[in-house]
Write an enzyme that holds these catalytic residues in place. Structure first.
Site, PDB file in Angstrom:
ATOM      1  N   LYS A  19       0.853  -1.324  -0.036  1.00 12.73           N
ATOM      2  CA  LYS A  19       0.069   0.020  -0.098  1.00 12.73           C
ATOM      3  C   LYS A  19       0.900   1.490   0.028  1.00 12.73           C
ATOM      4  O   LYS A  19       0.440   2.035  -0.923  1.00 12.73           O
ATOM      5  CB  LYS A  19      -0.841  -0.038   1.161  1.00 12.73           C
ATOM      6  CG  LYS A  19      -1.830  -1.084   1.375  1.00 12.73           C
ATOM      7  CD  LYS A  19      -2.665  -0.987   2.791  1.00 12.73           C
ATOM      8  CE  LYS A  19      -1.702  -0.854   4.090  1.00 12.73           C
ATOM      9  NZ  LYS A  19      -0.847  -1.959   4.245  1.00 12.73           N
ATOM     10  N   SER A  20       1.784   1.376   1.066  1.00 17.07           N
ATOM     11  CA  SER A  20       2.535   2.552   1.081  1.00 17.07           C
ATOM     12  C   SER A  20       3.441   2.614  -0.130  1.00 17.07           C
ATOM     13  O   SER A  20       3.407   3.894  -0.527  1.00 17.07           O
ATOM     14  CB  SER A  20       3.384   2.411   2.339  1.00 17.07           C
ATOM     15  OG  SER A  20       2.680   2.281   3.416  1.00 17.07           O
ATOM     16  N   SER A  86      -7.064  -0.542   7.677  1.00 14.90           N
ATOM     17  CA  SER A  86      -8.507  -0.065   7.802  1.00 14.90           C
ATOM     18  C   SER A  86      -9.611  -1.124   7.132  1.00 14.90           C
ATOM     19  O   SER A  86     -10.499  -0.424   6.433  1.00 14.90           O
ATOM     20  CB  SER A  86      -8.701   1.216   7.283  1.00 14.90           C
ATOM     21  OG  SER A  86      -7.956   2.162   8.071  1.00 14.90           O
TER      22      SER A  86
END
Length: 171
Positions: A19-20, A86
């Site tokens: 993701k990052s 999340s």
């Protein structure tokens, strides 16, 4: 939708999914064209807010704060890129209800691959019961129903993955 004038691009996925890495590259590319781009990394924002509860409710509370912060920035015309785990239905629902010009992108990676590339031994420690509250091991996650899925089971071409996102967003 005009993502260049106040929006939230929410990249979600399990720890180690990339993701990052993808979000940083996306942010870098967008900053060549737009001046209003801001990147909120899940871990960095957690440190800034001093929120270190990793049980499910603690993670949901932190995700809601992250969403509220993104809403605050996007309502002032910022293009906000968020990378975070999340992965709970409450967050997906809240974001869709609250955030305008919202796009959810799932950085998908199979658990077996995440365990294979686990640099911090997060998954191994969770499997061995050395730590708890690891999403995907002892914390169940809700599979998202995103606007876009990026398959990151293979490291592959980062530029192509960013191009796929930009093409989808028409940016």
């Amino acid at each position: 939708m005009d993502f260049s004038k106040g929006s939230v691009i929410w990249l979600t996925g399990l720890a180690g999914s990339g993701k990052s890495y993808i979000a940083e590259a996306l942010c870098e590319r967008l900053r060549f064209k737009y001046k209003n781009v801001i990147y909120l990394d899940g871990d960095e924002l957690r440190d800034l807010l001093g929120s270190y509860d990793y049980d499910k409710q603690g993670r949901i509370n932190m995700a809601l704060k992250r969403s509220q912060f993104a809403h605050f920035l996007s309502s002032q015309g910022m293009m906000v890129i968020v990378s975070t785990i999340s992965m709970f239905k409450e967050i997906y629902d809240y974001n869709r209800k609250t955030l305008k010009n919202y796009c959810e992108i799932y950085i998908q990676c199979e658990l077996e691959e995440l365990i294979r590339r686990d640099k911090k031994n997060l998954y191994t420690k969770a499997i061995n019961k050395e730590i708890i509250n690891v999403v995907g091991i002892d914390l169940k996650y809700d599979e998202p129903k995103p606007n876009l899925i990026i398959d990151n089971n293979q490291f592959g071409n980062l530029e192509q993955k960013v191009d796929n996102i930009l093409n989808f967003l028409k940016l």
